[in-house]
Design a protein around this motif. Structure first.
Motif, PDB file in Angstrom:
ATOM      1  N   LEU A  45       2.821  -0.883  -7.800  1.00 35.14           N
ATOM      2  CA  LEU A  45       2.288  -1.098  -6.448  1.00 35.14           C
ATOM      3  C   LEU A  45       0.961  -0.408  -6.184  1.00 35.14           C
ATOM      4  O   LEU A  45       0.266  -0.751  -5.219  1.00 35.14           O
ATOM      5  CB  LEU A  45       3.311  -0.637  -5.402  1.00 35.14           C
ATOM      6  N   GLY A  46       0.626   0.565  -7.023  1.00 28.52           N
ATOM      7  CA  GLY A  46      -0.668   1.235  -6.834  1.00 28.52           C
ATOM      8  C   GLY A  46      -0.618   2.441  -5.912  1.00 28.52           C
ATOM      9  O   GLY A  46      -1.574   3.219  -5.862  1.00 28.52           O
ATOM     10  N   TRP A  47       0.466   2.632  -5.184  1.00 25.86           N
ATOM     11  CA  TRP A  47       0.590   3.770  -4.275  1.00 25.86           C
ATOM     12  C   TRP A  47       1.091   4.982  -5.064  1.00 25.86           C
ATOM     13  O   TRP A  47       2.050   4.902  -5.808  1.00 25.86           O
ATOM     14  CB  TRP A  47       1.584   3.461  -3.149  1.00 25.86           C
ATOM     15  N   THR A  48       0.451   6.120  -4.889  1.00 27.08           N
ATOM     16  CA  THR A  48       0.852   7.339  -5.581  1.00 27.08           C
ATOM     17  C   THR A  48       2.060   7.955  -4.878  1.00 27.08           C
ATOM     18  O   THR A  48       2.388   7.597  -3.738  1.00 27.08           O
ATOM     19  CB  THR A  48      -0.279   8.356  -5.629  1.00 27.08           C
ATOM     20  N   ALA A  49       2.689   8.907  -5.555  1.00 24.58           N
ATOM     21  CA  ALA A  49       3.830   9.599  -4.951  1.00 24.58           C
ATOM     22  C   ALA A  49       3.399  10.347  -3.703  1.00 24.58           C
ATOM     23  O   ALA A  49       4.131  10.395  -2.693  1.00 24.58           O
ATOM     24  CB  ALA A  49       4.456  10.558  -5.974  1.00 24.58           C
ATOM     25  N   ALA A  50       2.191  10.931  -3.728  1.00 25.01           N
ATOM     26  CA  ALA A  50       1.711  11.668  -2.559  1.00 25.01           C
ATOM     27  C   ALA A  50       1.538  10.754  -1.357  1.00 25.01           C
ATOM     28  O   ALA A  50       1.727  11.167  -0.205  1.00 25.01           O
ATOM     29  CB  ALA A  50       0.385  12.356  -2.902  1.00 25.01           C
ATOM     30  N   GLU A  51       1.172   9.491  -1.628  1.00 26.84           N
ATOM     31  CA  GLU A  51       0.977   8.534  -0.550  1.00 26.84           C
ATOM     32  C   GLU A  51       2.279   7.911  -0.077  1.00 26.84           C
ATOM     33  O   GLU A  51       2.368   7.440   1.068  1.00 26.84           O
ATOM     34  CB  GLU A  51       0.031   7.413  -1.005  1.00 26.84           C
ATOM     35  N   ALA A  52       3.315   7.904  -0.928  1.00 35.05           N
ATOM     36  CA  ALA A  52       4.554   7.224  -0.572  1.00 35.05           C
ATOM     37  C   ALA A  52       5.611   8.163  -0.006  1.00 35.05           C
ATOM     38  O   ALA A  52       6.291   7.821   0.978  1.00 35.05           O
ATOM     39  CB  ALA A  52       5.119   6.512  -1.819  1.00 35.05           C
ATOM     40  N   VAL A  53       5.788   9.334  -0.621  1.00 32.20           N
ATOM     41  CA  VAL A  53       6.846  10.249  -0.188  1.00 32.20           C
ATOM     42  C   VAL A  53       6.561  10.718   1.240  1.00 32.20           C
ATOM     43  O   VAL A  53       5.435  11.109   1.582  1.00 32.20           O
ATOM     44  CB  VAL A  53       6.950  11.448  -1.156  1.00 32.20           C
ATOM     45  N   GLY A  54       7.583  10.684   2.081  1.00 29.82           N
ATOM     46  CA  GLY A  54       7.465  11.097   3.465  1.00 29.82           C
ATOM     47  C   GLY A  54       7.313   9.941   4.435  1.00 29.82           C
ATOM     48  O   GLY A  54       7.495  10.119   5.647  1.00 29.82           O
TER      49      GLY A  54
END
Length: 440
Positions: A45-54
């Motif tokens: 999807l291109g989204w990093t963990a920092a951008e997705a988590v939370g």
């Protein structure tokens, strides 16, 4: 180690495991907030963990607004349903593209046994379908294929055998596993093992290969022609290709190939009879013409030919055969001394039967004692004797001999020998003069 240190190590281990997975994985707490996001999810999807988590659910970033409510409800419904739930969704990539994914979600119970969240593993649908096709193909090949499939390990022993291949070997599928190919094949094992070793070292050949083998079955040895294809198997998990063995596929084409061989053999033998007739017609002496026919008959048929005629001066009750010609000429040739054939000799049997007699040494191997007892060359392993007949009279016997490298004479060989004998007998009858021999 302190409790904090143990928890930190456990978190590092969990992160490493999640990032090392081949499938994308994310997890939600009981409120639908994303708590885990691995590297494969980032790749798809291109989204990093920092951008997705939370984030709470996928709404507003990874799914269209019109689909967000339905997607979230179906994912979180896994908390209340036992087992895994499978769904397909269209998710959004970071660059605005759409990816159709197949998800497997399941509830995560808390320490009190109550639903604490949901984990969701997903992959691109086309990748999942490719995997399912590969698995389905493997199962079909190993169960329902109409040709033999054998997976051979690097030691050249069967590791997996499908039902068709087991029938071809005349044994159960499990009975073949781990056995050397030499225990399954009487002949052709060297060629097959050579092909397998080549595939392991160099890769699959560019075209199918046909091999003649003799298979040892409970009903006896069967000679078969197999059309074979080979594939080198390598581990998909290793950084560098590591051979796992060879995929060997084969079809039995014995009947078609045997028909082709029989047709070619018949054509060749007819051509030899024609050539022999042309050559014999140029001989002034009919006896010489008979010897010429023997030379032509040997080509592709046998190693030796012996022409023995009945002694016309002997008592009809005591038949004596005299050597008239032999091919190759190195063998004892024409003479006036009778050949000392013992009672029951195949040549004498042919005279009695007025037909052909086939015989072979024990196990079809060269046996000097067996050959000497029949007054044949010591390298003889198979014999075919047929009677010489002309104008209703027996003139003698014609013998063909093969070595151990050839197969035993068959009925079709006897028919050819009888055709040669009929023409040779006509030459001998002509050589004897108008009255003909006094043979019985």
């Amino acid at each position: 180690m302190s409790a904090y240190g143990r928890n930190e190590t456990a978190d590092d281990l969990l992160a490493a495991l999640l990032d090392g997975m081949d499938a994308a994985l994310c997890a939600f707490d009981s409120d639908g907030v994303i708590t885990h996001w691995n590297r494969e999810a980032e790749r798809i999807l291109g989204w990093t963990a920092a951008e997705a988590v939370g984030r709470k659910g996928f709404e507003g970033w990874a799914v269209r607004a019109a689909d967000a409510h339905d997607v979230q409800d179906r994912l979180m419904a896994a908390r209340q349903v036992p087992g895994r739930q499978v769904h397909e969704f269209a998710l959004l990539t970071k660059d605005g593209g759409r990816v159709l994914v197949r998800t497997q979600s399941a509830g995560v119970p808390g320490a009190d046994g109550k639903p604490a969240g949901v984990y969701c593993a997903f992959s691109e649908v086309h990748a999942q379908i490719d995997l399912e096709r590969s698995i389905a193909l493997s199962e079909a090949l190993l169960e329902d294929a109409s040709w033999g499939v054998v997976l051979v390990d690097v030691d050249l022993r069967p590791a997996v055998v499908n039902a068709h291949a087991a029938r071809a070997f005349g044994a159960g599928r499990t009975a073949l596993l781990g056995r050397p190919l030499g225990e399954l094949l009487v002949q052709g094992v060297e060629e097959l093992e050579g092909a397998l070793q080549y595939v392991l070292a160099e890769g699959a050949p560019s075209a199918p290969v046909e091999m003649w083998v003799s298979v040892r079955t409970p009903e006896g040895v069967r000679r078969r022609c197999w059309r074979c294809g080979f594939l080198r198997l390598a581990s998909p998990l290793a950084e560098e290709p590591v051979p796992l063995g060879v995929g060997w596929l084969f079809q039995d084409v014995t009947e078609a190939r045997q028909e082709q061989l029989d047709t070619a053999q018949l054509r060749f033998r007819s051509h030899q009879l024609h050539r022999a007739g042309r050559a014999a017609a140029e001989c002034e002496d009919p006896a010489e013409a008979a010897a010429v026919r023997l030379d032509f008959a040997l080509a592709g048929f046998a190693e030796h030919a012996l022409l023995d005629v009945l002694d016309p001066t002997a008592d009809p009750e005591r038949r004596r055969l005299v050597r008239s010609a032999a091919s190759p000429p190195a063998l004892p040739g024409p003479g006036s001394i009778p050949v000392r054939y013992a009672a029951g000799h195949p040549a004498l049997q042919a005279l009695d039967r007025i037909g052909s007699v086939r015989t072979s040494a024990p196990r079809g191997e060269a046996d000097a004692e067996w050959a000497r007892a029949r007054r044949w060359p010591e390298d003889a392993a198979h014999g075919l004797c047929t009677v010489l007949r002309s104008r209703g009279r027996t003139l003698g016997a014609l013998t063909f001999l093969r070595g151990p490298s050839r197969v035993a004479f068959e009925r079709v060989d006897a028919a050819y020998a009888e055709e040669v004998a009929a023409r040779v007998a006509a030459d001998l009858d002509l050589a004897a003069g108008p009255a003909g021999p006094d043979g019985g």
